[in-house]
Scaffold this active site. Structure first.
Site, PDB file in Angstrom:
ATOM      1  N   GLU A  25      57.198  82.050 -10.921  1.00  0.00           N
ATOM      2  CA  GLU A  25      58.490  82.766 -10.945  1.00  0.00           C
ATOM      3  C   GLU A  25      59.494  82.088 -11.869  1.00  0.00           C
ATOM      4  OE1 GLU A  25      61.529  82.015  -8.142  1.00  0.00           O
ATOM      5  OE2 GLU A  25      60.188  80.967  -6.743  1.00  0.00           O
ATOM      6  N   LYS A 160      62.596  76.212   3.260  1.00  0.00           N
ATOM      7  CA  LYS A 160      63.613  75.206   3.542  1.00  0.00           C
ATOM      8  C   LYS A 160      64.299  75.549   4.849  1.00  0.00           C
ATOM      9  CE  LYS A 160      65.078  73.626  -0.969  1.00  0.00           C
ATOM     10  NZ  LYS A 160      64.541  74.500  -2.010  1.00  0.00           N
TER      11      LYS A 160
HETATM   12  N1  PSU Z   1      63.921  78.834  -1.962  1.00  0.00           N
HETATM   13  C1  PSU Z   1      63.722  77.661  -2.596  1.00  0.00           C
HETATM   14  N2  PSU Z   1      63.784  77.628  -3.956  1.00  0.00           N
HETATM   15  C2  PSU Z   1      64.035  78.747  -4.703  1.00  0.00           C
HETATM   16  C3  PSU Z   1      64.230  79.997  -4.013  1.00  0.00           C
HETATM   17  C4  PSU Z   1      64.162  79.980  -2.648  1.00  0.00           C
HETATM   18  O1  PSU Z   1      63.481  76.663  -1.947  1.00  0.00           O
HETATM   19  O2  PSU Z   1      64.091  78.681  -5.946  1.00  0.00           O
HETATM   20  C5  PSU Z   1      64.460  81.259  -4.814  1.00  0.00           C
HETATM   21  C6  PSU Z   1      63.145  82.042  -4.953  1.00  0.00           C
HETATM   22  O3  PSU Z   1      63.136  82.705  -6.207  1.00  0.00           O
HETATM   23  C7  PSU Z   1      63.251  83.058  -3.840  1.00  0.00           C
HETATM   24  C8  PSU Z   1      64.717  83.373  -3.861  1.00  0.00           C
HETATM   25  O4  PSU Z   1      62.463  84.212  -4.044  1.00  0.00           O
HETATM   26  O5  PSU Z   1      65.347  82.116  -4.095  1.00  0.00           O
HETATM   27  C9  PSU Z   1      65.193  84.000  -2.573  1.00  0.00           C
HETATM   28  O6  PSU Z   1      66.488  84.459  -2.752  1.00  0.00           O
HETATM   29  P1  PSU Z   1      67.135  85.451  -1.658  1.00  0.00           P
HETATM   30  O7  PSU Z   1      67.260  84.624  -0.409  1.00  0.00           O
HETATM   31  O8  PSU Z   1      68.446  85.834  -2.241  1.00  0.00           O
HETATM   32  O9  PSU Z   1      66.174  86.599  -1.519  1.00  0.00           O
END
Ligand code: PSU
Ligand code: MN
Length: 304
Positions: A25, A160
């Site tokens: 990603e 996390k």
């Molecule tokens: N959690 C992490 N590192 C990240 C992300 C999440 O520990 O880089 C990023 C990933 O791309 C994940 C996104 O898909 O954040 C999720 O964002 P949201 O909660 O807005 O869907």
């Protein structure tokens, strides 16, 4: 669909020859880590995947094209521009394509684009999930619904504890998404090997994981599988130390009224600052570890 899909020659040739390919990603590059570590990590991950015997495919939207297999220049560009690149989840894709601009794809958007290209395995750090306090805010990442409908296996180091890991697992269960622990029964919590929750299935080899995915498709079930690969022991952090810092970051975000798609990037950045970069090294190492496992799974899958 082909109109807006741009697959690099290397990835297209690998897919045509049924060689193993691992998707990566780009939100992790633009929004998940600071420059220049983000670019260094992204390029090293690609190198690790190649050395392991698979082909990396970093995914992003570049000039409105769903790009599968970003070039080194494109990765550098996404890393340097950082937060200026729009974070793109599933809902955002058409708008970025229509504007012919750039987007850093989340797990959800990367899965979707990977599936358009025919890629089945995807390595990242952590997935989005159910945020703490979601009973009120309804802040649940689109990553979870994507796992329910798009046939891509995601290898991560758990989630996390900025998230409510228990509720995230409940949501995955409801959506029919299995969580596999690689060589563990414990759901890992990104920086640490244990979250206090259990995974659904423990599997001890890449071959068994590939077989489970193969069988999921063969019995006609849509959606992906989440593979949780714990951070290597030597890089895992003290759980009280990291959780106290996460706690502080979550409180700060609430105080500032941060919400929606800004929440995750804000928390990731804040935690890195609070831990004076200590968490960044762990973050980088667990991504490498996931790239190795994802490569091994893709290699096994290509034999089936
Ligand atoms: N959690 C992490 N590192 C990240 C992300 C999440 O520990 O880089 C990023 C990933 O791309 C994940 C996104 O898909 O954040 C999720 O964002 P949201 O909660 O807005 O869907
Ligand atoms: Mn959200």
């Amino acid at each position: 669909m082909k109109q807006f899909l741009k697959i690099s020659n290397e990835v297209a040739e690998a897919l045509a020859a049924n060689k193993p390919v691992v998707a990566l990603e780009s939100t992790i590059i633009s929004h998940g880590m600071p420059y220049p570590q983000n670019v260094e990590t992204a390029l090293t991950v690609e190198k690790i995947i190649r050395e392991r015997g698979a082909i990396p495919a970093t995914i992003a939207i570049i000039n409105g094209m769903l790009t599968v297999g970003c070039s080194e220049q494109e990765i550098d560009y996404l890393g340097r521009k950082g937060l200026e690149v729009t974070k793109v989840s599933r809902r955002d894709i058409p708008f970025i394509v229509a504007k012919m601009t750039d987007g850093a794809t989340t797990v959800a958007a990367t899965m979707y684009i990977a599936s358009l290209a025919g890629i089945k395995v995807f390595a990242t750090g952590g997935i989005g999930g159910v945020h703490r306090g979601a009973e009120k805010t309804m802040d649940i990442s689109a990553d979870l619904d994507e796992l329910a409908q798009t046939p891509v296996m995601v290898v991560c180091a758990g989630a996390k504890s900025i998230l409510d890991i228990g509720l995230t697992l409940e949501c995955l269960e409801t959506r029919g998404v299995a969580v596999v622990g690689y060589k563990t029964e414990d759901m890992p919590a990104f920086y640490t090997q244990k979250s206090g929750f259990k995974v659904d299935y423990r599997l001890d080899s890449a071959e068994e994981i590939a077989r489970a995915f193969y069988c999921k498709n063969a019995v006609g079930l849509k959606g992906g599988i989440l593979v949780a690969n714990p951070i290597p022991d030597e890089y895992s952090m003290d759980s009280d130390y990291i959780n106290n810092n996460i706690e502080e970051a979550v409180k700060e975000a609430e105080k500032l009224g941060i919400h929606g798609k800004e929440t995750t990037p804000y928390l990731l950045d804040k935690i890195q600052k609070l831990t004076a970069g200590q968490s960044l090294e762990s973050n980088i190492q667990l991504v490498y570890n996931n790239a190795r496992l994802a490569s091994d799974i893709a290699i096994e899958l290509s034999k089936m």
